[in-house]
Motif scaffolding. Sequence first.
Motif, mmCIF file in Angstrom:
data_model
loop_
_atom_site.group_PDB
_atom_site.id
_atom_site.type_symbol
_atom_site.label_atom_id
_atom_site.label_comp_id
_atom_site.label_asym_id
_atom_site.label_seq_id
_atom_site.Cartn_x
_atom_site.Cartn_y
_atom_site.Cartn_z
ATOM 1 N N ALA A 1 0.814 -1.219 0.000
ATOM 2 C CA ALA A 1 0.000 0.000 0.000
ATOM 3 C C ALA A 1 0.846 1.266 0.000
ATOM 4 C CB ALA A 1 -0.939 -0.003 1.206
ATOM 5 N N GLY A 2 2.060 1.199 0.544
ATOM 6 C CA GLY A 2 2.924 2.369 0.534
ATOM 7 C C GLY A 2 3.280 2.832 -0.858
ATOM 8 N N THR A 3 3.191 1.935 -1.828
ATOM 9 C CA THR A 3 3.490 2.269 -3.218
ATOM 10 C C THR A 3 2.228 2.529 -4.021
ATOM 11 O OG1 THR A 3 5.555 1.006 -3.195
ATOM 12 C CG2 THR A 3 4.537 1.412 -5.350
ATOM 13 N N PHE A 4 1.221 1.642 -3.920
ATOM 14 C CA PHE A 4 0.116 1.740 -4.877
ATOM 15 C C PHE A 4 -1.038 2.623 -4.422
ATOM 16 C CE2 PHE A 4 -1.061 -2.329 -2.700
ATOM 17 C CZ PHE A 4 -2.340 -2.003 -2.270
ATOM 18 N N LEU A 5 -1.096 3.019 -3.152
ATOM 19 C CA LEU A 5 -2.154 3.930 -2.706
ATOM 20 C C LEU A 5 -1.666 5.371 -2.734
ATOM 21 C CD1 LEU A 5 -3.924 2.303 0.384
ATOM 22 C CD2 LEU A 5 -4.686 2.386 -1.994
ATOM 23 N N SER A 6 -2.527 6.275 -3.187
ATOM 24 C CA SER A 6 -2.198 7.694 -3.090
ATOM 25 C C SER A 6 -2.169 8.102 -1.623
ATOM 26 C CB SER A 6 -3.228 8.539 -3.838
ATOM 27 O OG SER A 6 -3.155 8.293 -5.228
ATOM 28 N N PRO A 7 -1.245 8.977 -1.251
ATOM 29 C CA PRO A 7 -1.142 9.344 0.166
ATOM 30 C C PRO A 7 -2.331 10.179 0.623
ATOM 31 C CG PRO A 7 0.316 10.704 -1.166
ATOM 32 C CD PRO A 7 -0.244 9.655 -2.083
ATOM 33 N N THR A 8 -2.712 9.969 1.864
ATOM 34 C CA THR A 8 -3.767 10.770 2.480
ATOM 35 C C THR A 8 -3.170 12.087 2.970
ATOM 36 O OG1 THR A 8 -3.373 9.878 4.686
ATOM 37 C CG2 THR A 8 -4.890 8.648 3.244
ATOM 38 N N PRO A 9 -4.022 13.087 3.244
ATOM 39 C CA PRO A 9 -3.482 14.326 3.825
ATOM 40 C C PRO A 9 -2.719 14.077 5.114
ATOM 41 C CG PRO A 9 -5.737 14.656 3.051
ATOM 42 C CD PRO A 9 -5.458 13.190 2.938
ATOM 43 N N ALA B 1 2.468 13.869 7.985
ATOM 44 C CA ALA B 1 3.390 13.103 8.833
ATOM 45 C C ALA B 1 4.632 12.656 8.078
ATOM 46 C CB ALA B 1 2.678 11.876 9.400
ATOM 47 N N LYS B 2 4.631 12.775 6.737
ATOM 48 C CA LYS B 2 5.734 12.319 5.893
ATOM 49 C C LYS B 2 5.986 10.821 6.098
ATOM 50 C CE LYS B 2 8.582 14.345 3.849
ATOM 51 N NZ LYS B 2 8.791 14.443 2.382
ATOM 52 N N ARG B 3 4.920 10.036 6.141
ATOM 53 C CA ARG B 3 5.041 8.584 6.340
ATOM 54 C C ARG B 3 4.009 7.875 5.492
ATOM 55 N NH1 ARG B 3 6.402 7.178 12.403
ATOM 56 N NH2 ARG B 3 5.151 5.374 11.863
ATOM 57 N N LEU B 4 4.475 6.899 4.725
ATOM 58 C CA LEU B 4 3.588 6.063 3.930
ATOM 59 C C LEU B 4 3.253 4.793 4.698
ATOM 60 C CD1 LEU B 4 5.435 6.403 0.501
ATOM 61 C CD2 LEU B 4 3.351 7.584 1.195
ATOM 62 N N HIS B 5 2.363 3.950 4.139
ATOM 63 C CA HIS B 5 2.149 2.611 4.694
ATOM 64 C C HIS B 5 3.476 1.871 4.698
ATOM 65 C CE1 HIS B 5 -2.281 2.607 4.831
ATOM 66 N NE2 HIS B 5 -2.243 3.278 3.691
ATOM 67 N N ALA B 6 3.722 1.099 5.742
ATOM 68 C CA ALA B 6 4.991 0.392 5.876
ATOM 69 C C ALA B 6 5.134 -0.705 4.824
ATOM 70 C CB ALA B 6 5.121 -0.200 7.279
ATOM 71 N N GLU B 7 6.341 -0.842 4.302
ATOM 72 C CA GLU B 7 6.698 -1.922 3.378
ATOM 73 C C GLU B 7 8.038 -2.510 3.824
ATOM 74 O OE1 GLU B 7 4.903 -0.511 -0.893
ATOM 75 O OE2 GLU B 7 6.348 0.815 0.058
#
Length: 351
Positions: free
Chosen positions: A214-222, A227-233
């Motif tokens: 999800a850190g790659t294929f989902l667009s980031p939420t506000p 927070a400058k953090r994506l879903h963990a991979e």
Amino acid sequence: MFSSDYHYTLPPERIAHAAAEPRDSAKMLFVDETGGMQDKVFKDILTLVRPHDIVVVNASKVIPARLHLVRLARGADGSDVSVEILLHRNLGSPARWLAFVRPGRRIKEGDRLCQIESQTPILDVMAKHEDGQIEVQFLIPDGEISRFLEGEGETPLPPYIHTDDSAAVRARYQTVYAKTGAEGSVAAPTAGLHFTPEILSRLNVAEVCLHVGAGTFLSPTPEQVAAKRLHAEWVEMPAATAARILEAKKAGGRVICVGTTSLRSVESWARFSHMSEDGWTGDTQLFISPGDGFLVTDALVTNFHLPDSSLLMLVAAFVGLERMHAIYEHAMALGYRFYSFGDSSFLERKI
């Protein structure tokens, strides 16, 4: 960050629904460090890589991570509920996964999900998170999970690709260097789909592993942007690859990352281990956007990304926002094909 800076309108005919054949016949836009552009084909990458350069690829292998199951009626007056499960992050054992579920409102902790026809139990819902994601546990033996997914799962192709999940498409949605034993991605590291064994044999190639989720294929939420953090991979930088990167740098070579996942793997290693020769393994939530620097990466091979995505923000950080817009305008004007099965670009980092 959530502005017109990362939005563009793409004509539908520019979306690639099938990959170029042969793999290395796709178009490739070369953008040098000053912003100069040249239209090439992918096999020309051999003329762009210099003698001491190292090319870093993500060897993770895509799994058929989408399942169609049924939650059986909870009581005499209830009804069965068909559900779609997308496994997207392994939680440390072959049987335990984080997943998205539809319809999420009909699923709760403690539910059991079964095959539709046989009603054989497949998954237990162990937890449900506030954001609707669920933790699931396979009820079949660990050694049979991969075979079950190959037989019953679907390759989770992006929704903008209109094609069937055939054996040929499964094979084409896999890089030629994806490793057995490195299964775990639920989306392909698509920048690598253009490489052939012949091209790889003529390059100095090193491997990392980032299981694409999800850190790659989902667009980031506000909230993620703030927070400058994506879903963990999960990332593995092998010690051998770390040593070869350091050796290439010492010799004056460039580090060329194939895809944003390879870049985020390399930059995570650089940040979290201080470029340790021992390599690094762990979770990354690294979110790179304009204003962020790059500790290791000198050039990036990447496809053309969706609007408003973290991948597009990374490209803007790498080449500059204004240049990123110029690149995409050029690609649209000259008929490049976009997204996962689309054409490629070779981007030198802006000086």
